[in-house]
Every structure is written in C-alpha cells, then in structure tokens.
Design a protein around this motif. Structure first.
Motif, short mmCIF file in Angstrom:
data_model
loop_
_atom_site.label_atom_id
_atom_site.label_comp_id
_atom_site.label_asym_id
_atom_site.label_seq_id
_atom_site.Cartn_x
_atom_site.Cartn_y
_atom_site.Cartn_z
N PHE A 474 49.59 -20.52 70.80
CA PHE A 474 48.28 -21.01 70.36
C PHE A 474 47.31 -20.99 71.55
O PHE A 474 46.80 -22.03 71.98
N TRP A 479 42.35 -19.79 68.40
CA TRP A 479 43.28 -20.85 68.04
C TRP A 479 42.74 -22.24 68.37
O TRP A 479 43.50 -23.21 68.40
N VAL A 482 43.50 -25.16 65.79
CA VAL A 482 44.90 -25.58 65.75
C VAL A 482 45.27 -26.31 67.03
O VAL A 482 45.92 -27.37 66.99
N GLU A 591 46.84 -29.04 59.85
CA GLU A 591 46.87 -28.12 60.98
C GLU A 591 48.00 -28.48 61.93
O GLU A 591 48.71 -27.61 62.45
N GLY A 595 51.18 -26.07 62.60
CA GLY A 595 51.34 -25.61 63.97
C GLY A 595 52.69 -26.01 64.56
O GLY A 595 53.38 -25.18 65.19
N LYS A 653 42.81 -20.20 59.27
CA LYS A 653 42.84 -20.73 60.63
C LYS A 653 44.06 -20.25 61.42
O LYS A 653 44.05 -20.25 62.65
N PHE A 654 45.12 -19.84 60.68
CA PHE A 654 46.35 -19.42 61.35
C PHE A 654 46.45 -17.91 61.48
O PHE A 654 47.51 -17.38 61.83
#
Length: 703
Positions: A474, A479, A482, A591, A595, A653-654
């Motif tokens: 990350f 990133w 996250v 998140e 993560g 977001k990932f």
C-alpha cells in the motif's frame, strides 16, 4: 457478490452517449435509396390514377393497367409492370406500403441490387405463376379456381412478400425459424380461408424464396424450439377456429357465413387447447398425448365429412352437421398438419414432472465439495456449496443450479476438470431443454460464454473485482485512502482478527448477528440469497471471518471470505461475501478490514483476493445501446435499497482488475421467465407485501 454499501464520491467518467435519433434515421435513409424511389413511383402512379383517394377497381383504367389471366390471354403483358405500381383501394395502399419492410431490411443489409432482384423476380413470379395455376385448376372444375381465373388484380404485394421471406432468412437463430413459420402460417391460412388472387400471389412469392434460399432448417431446431412451435401452433389453431366462426370466409373450399360452424365442436377444441397448450411448452407427456387425441379426432371428423359429401352431397351434409362443410374441411386440413408435426417431434415430450436433471447417481453436497477441492473453480465456486442448490451430473463434471419458475438457473461455471467444463455446459443445456426448463447461466465467466451454442445471447451482470496479492504494497499516492484508514486504526487502537465464526465466543457471535439483523431491517426486504450469503453460510469452517474490534471490545465491522480452490486442494485465493458495519463505530472500517485481510492473505501465500462483483454496476463502453440504458435505469432504481453502484465505486479504492460475469440465455423471449426465476432465487422468502413496500420506497426516493 457482496451486499453492503460504502460511501464515496462518484468517480465514474462520463462517456459519450449514442448518436441522436435524427442522425441515426438519416443514416438508415441513405442506405435504402431504391426503396424510397420505388415508393415515390408508387405514389406518383397513385396520384395519376387517383387511386390514392378513390377505389381503382372502379376506374376505367382498371382493365388497361390490371394484371391477371384475362389480361394475359388478351395480350396485355404490360400489365405485369403497370399493375405493380397501384393498389385496388386507398386503405390497401397503407397495408401494401407497410409490407415493404422486408425490402427495406434487404436493402439495408445486402444492398439495392440484391433487394431489387428479390422484389421484381418475386413480383413477376407471383403474378405469372398465379395465372398459370388458376388456368390449370380451372380445368378440374373447382368453383374457386374458375371464379378467381376470371378476375384481375393490382398491387406489389407478391414482391413484398418475397422480400419478407428473404429478410426473414437474414434473422439470427432461433428467430429465423420462428419468423419463417409465422410467415408460412399466415399465407397458407389466408389462402385457405380468404383465398383471393392476392393471397395466392403471397403464398407463391414466399414459396419461391423458401425453395431458392433454403434458410428454413426446422430439422435443426432444438427440442425446446420444437415444443415452442407446438405451443404456438396449438394456440394459433384455436384462434383461427374462433375467427372463422365469427367472420365470413371465401377460401379454397368455398364461402362460409358467420356462425356457420359447429359451436359444440369448436367449444370442445378451444377448451382442450387451453388445457394442453402450456403443458406442451413445458414438455409434459400427458399434454402431448391429449393433443394427439384432439388432432386425430379433428382429422377423422374431416375424413368423415369428405366421405359423407361423396355419398350424400354437399347440402345434405351441411344440414346434418348443422354448419358449413367448408369450415370443417379447412380446419381439418390444418389439424392434419398439426398431427404430422406432433408425431414428428414426439421425442421432445418424454419428460415427466418428477424427473431429475443429469446422469445417475444424483450428486450430493459432499461430492460437490470433493470435486471443487480436487479440480478447483472460479471466484464464485464456493457459493455452489450453499443450501438451496442442486447438482446435475454430466459426463465431465457437475453443474450447480436452482429450479425456479420453470427456469434452470445454473450458478457460475461448471465444476470438474477444466478441459471438460465446456462439455458440461452443452450437456446441461440439453438436459434442461428436454425437461421443459429454460436453461441459463448466471455469473458465468468468459469460458462458459464461449461454450454455449452459437446464437445464444449474453448480458453483463457484474464485474468481478480481483486484487492480485503477490507483491501487494500500500505505497504510493493511489493507495492514500487505504493507507490513511490503516494508520487511523492504529492510532485508535483497533484490533484486526482473522478467524472462524464458530471459533468466536458467544458474545462476539451475538454482536455479529445484531449488526447483521440491523442491516437487514433497514432494507425492507429479507437478506438476498443465491450469490449473496448470510451468517448461516459464514458458519462453514472453511469460511474465514475478518473482525474489526474496538478497544472497548465492540465489533465495529466484519467481513466473510469464501475459499477459492485451485487444483489439488490448494486454496489459491479468497472471495469477499458479507460486509457489515456497526452504526457509530470506526469510520473507515471497511477499508481497514479489506486492507488488513489483503495483507494476511498475501502473507499466507494466496494469489488473489476477489472483492466479488456488484450487480448492475458494469461500466459499459460508449454507444452500448439499449442494454446499457436498461441496466443503468434498473441500477438507479435499486440503489436506495441495495447500493450496488456505491459498492462498486468503493471497491475501486483497491485498484482491482476486472473480469466480466455474464447472464447467458438462448434468446430474448426467455428473459421474462429468467427475471422471475432470478427474483425468486435471490429472494426466496420475500412476500408480496415486502416486494410492494420496496417498490414504493424506490418510487418515493428523492431526486
């Protein structure tokens, strides 16, 4: 597929929409110049002869311009052309111009030369062949042939019907066979009951193209298509019997007046047809047997009428049956065709209601799990082990499905060795069709899409969001969100735990159930099933649970992860199912959980982590057309209830890669039943009241 919402800004980019309809219409017009010229010439002739507003049959020009056997015997061969540009009456112009749709389609698809060739060859053949046939039949003493041979006709409908037949040949399967049968039924029934010269021309124009093009290959129809034809034919026969009972006819067997048939016979036919028609569609053997008996009875009745006419005479038979023998003879002719067809496709009606799909022995859950561990599967493969699913054994594996509303809903891809999955797809389709079920595959991969028969259709139902775990870090600007959630969780002393549901103490389990019940209560509908799990599925010891626990010991959120097996019993990845959060808990808990799960799975050697797919959230390309518009509207309607689009944006977001998941089905006529079946599969316990309440919530939503 996951079932939760997550707030984020709408990051989707706008794509250009389809071209405005005036531009599309102009593009079509540019491709049909010869059709437009033909219509212009027809209108000019209509104005010159005043046929556009007065009946042309009463015009002095009728004998000069109209074609037919009397015109040809008198040497007026020019009428082949002149009679092809005018109609007999103003209302007929409308019908004949509409009939040119086949010419439009031919020219649009194959060019003006091919279209004009079909039109003029079909028109000239229909007119000349009709005259020759009537001339030959008049020597038999047929009153119908003698009367029609003395008449003239005008119009371009012979060529128009030839173009219709040629255009139908361009349809994709199975619409080609359906349209051909509908067209043939129309021209033959019209000739049989309303046999004017025009009806004879229509039939001959269609038969010419049928013989030349050879695009009707009914012997290749599937058993499902054969049953659909039987179903439609039976209903059509019933409708014809009612129509000819109420309307006057003047076909091959002579004229009839309204209400001249036998009310009792027709009433019996209609009642039986209504009872057996749907059974034919569903492949019920009893419906086929009853239909054979009904058809045989009508054929036998027609044979008795023919014999009686030969012995007693036409009028005496009419008095004896209290009706017109013409009607009995005509309908008996149709029942002969129906009887022959039912006997020909008898193998399509072998299914009995209690039959099961697949080869014996019937697989059970334990075998399905063993196959899954041995040969692996896709990211949704563990969902095939959930309650409510049943299995059809094929020669190369297993197909997981649910039977809902007459539909066999196959879930994801077949189980078994990868090299045999395409064979399983084909065998399952055959099994379902023989059982009178509508086969379809839901959330299927590209491999299954490639394995279905040619001509099948597909709809995108979701995008599987896959994160590749090897080397995942990350770091970097993309990133930030996250990494920020992980850092904040550290500051607030949140605890992450990867566990199993049944390994947790009673207090934690009760918190999980309370969070889940609160989420369900907000929806107005029960928890969804089929591809959306519940805490019941999370109790499986092979399912992992990711918990976010606050310093006070409260569960602020949790995820459930389904195993993704590779070959040899190795878990190569995990698929996200449940996403639940406690109101008022840690803000970026989702998140944080995803993560931390990614890190845990990566360190354990997993290859992939699937965040699953959000239904109705596919990013369609520009100009995707009606399907994209429909999907977007449905997604907007369901967003307040299930938040599929918000969930899809959250998963971005990932930075996953996407693999498209499809709904695979034979053709558009199945979609209504498939939609009903999917509704029941996803919401098997929902009541009508809950559906109505959810619908009102959608209608009342703001904006």
């Amino acid at each position: 597929m996951t079932q939760d919402t997550a707030s984020s800004q709408d990051t989707r980019t706008t794509t250009p929409g389809p071209r405005p309809w005036p531009r599309r219409l102009l593009g079509v017009v540019r491709r049909i110049p010869s059709t437009l010229i033909l219509v212009a010439v027809i209108l000019v002739f209509g104005v010159a002869t005043q046929a556009l507003w007065t009946p042309f049959a009463k015009s002095p020009a009728w004998d000069v311009l109209a074609y037919g056997l009397p015109a040809f015997t008198d040497g007026r061969w020019w009428t082949l052309v002149t009679g092809s540009f005018v109609s007999s009456a103003p209302p007929v112009y409308i019908a004949n111009l509409i009939a040119l749709w086949g010419l439009v389609w031919l020219e649009y698809r194959r060019g003006w030369r091919v279209a004009m060739a079909y039109f003029w060859i079909g028109q000239l053949f229909a007119v000349l062949a009709s005259a020759m046939l009537l001339w030959a039949l008049s020597f038999t003493g047929s009153p119908w042939a003698i009367a029609q041979a003395q008449l003239l006709d005008v119009g371009w409908s012979g060529g128009a019907f030839a173009c219709m037949a040629a255009a139908v040949g361009l349809f994709r399967s199975p619409w080609r066979v359906r349209a051909w049968l509908a067209l043939l039924a129309f021209v033959f029934v019209a000739l049989l009951f309303w046999g004017a010269i025009a009806e004879l021309e229509h039939m001959l124009g269609v038969l010419l193209i049928l013989f030349v093009d050879r695009t009707l290959r009914i012997q290749r129809a599937t058993v499902r298509e054969q049953r659909l034809i039987a179903f439609a034919s039976m209903l059509t026969l019933g409708a014809i019997e009612i129509i000819v009972l109420l309307l006057p006819t003047n076909g091959l067997f002579g004229p009839t007046t309204p209400a001249s048939g036998s009310f009792g016979d027709i009433a019996i036919d209609i009642i039986v047809i209504l009872l057996v028609a749907d059974g034919l569609r569903r492949a019920r053997r009893w419906a086929w047997v009853v239909s054979i008996v009904l058809a045989s009875f009508n054929v036998l009745s027609g044979a008795v009428v023919v014999l009686a006419i030969a012995l007693l005479g036409w009028n005496d038979v009419g008095d004896a049956i209290n009706g017109d023998p013409s009607l009995s003879l005509a309908t008996s002719g149709l029942w002969v065709a129906m009887l022959i067809y039912l006997l020909w496709v008898r193998h399509a009606f072998r299914w009995r209601r209690k039959g099961t799909l697949g080869l014996q022995p019937i697989p059970d859950l334990a075998e399905a799990r063993d196959v899954l561990r041995a040969d692996g599967g896709g990211t949704l493969s563990w969902m095939t082990t959930w309650e409510g699913n049943i299995y059809a054994r094929t020669s190369t594996g297993l197909v997981t499905y649910q039977r809902r509303m007459g539909v066999a809903l196959a879930l994801a891809d077949p189980l078994g060795p990868e090299e045999g999955r395409a064979q399983s797809v084909r065998e399952f389709i055959t099994m379902a069709e023989h059982a009178g079920l509508v086969p379809c595959f839901f959330s299927a991969s590209e491999a299954t899409k490639a394995a279905v028969p040619a001509g099948w259709s597909s709809l995108v139902v979701a995008d599987d969001t896959i994160v590749d775990l090897p080397g995942l870090e990350f770091t970097g600007k993309r990133w930030n969100s996250v990494r920020t959630s992980l850092n904040r969780a550290g500051r607030e002393e949140m605890t992450f735990r990867m566990t199993r549901l049944n390994d947790e103490p009673w207090g934690i389990q009760q918190q999980l159930r309370a969070i889940s019940e609160m989420w369900v209560g907000d929806k107005g509908l029960p928890e969804m099933g089929f591809t959306l799990g519940t805490l019941v599925e999370a109790e499986d010891p092979e399912v992992r649970l990711a918990l976010a626990i606050s310093p006070q010991g409260d569960v602020d959120g949790f995820l459930s992860w389904l195993p993704v097996y590779g070959e040899g019993g190795v878990v190569r990845g995990w698929t996200l199912d449940l996403m639940r959060r406690r109101d008022g808990g840690f803000g970026p808990v989702m998140e944080y959980l995803i993560g931390m799960s990614a890190v845990a799975f990566r360190d354990a050697g997993a290859e992939i982590m699937s965040l699953s797919g959000a239904p109705l959230a596919h990013e369609y390309p520009p100009n995707a057309g009606m399907i994209a518009d429909l999907s977007e509207k449905l997604a907007d309607a369901l967003e307040p209830v299930y938040g599929f689009q918000s969930l899809h944006r959250f998963k971005e977001k990932f930075h996953p890669r996407y693999e498209t998941m499809y709904l695979l089905y034979r053709d558009e006529t199945d979609l209504t039943r498939i939609a009903a079946g999917l509704t029941r599969a996803f919401l098997p316990n929902a009541t009508l009241r809950q559906f109505a309440s959810a619908g009102l919530d959608m209608v009342r939503r703001p904006g």
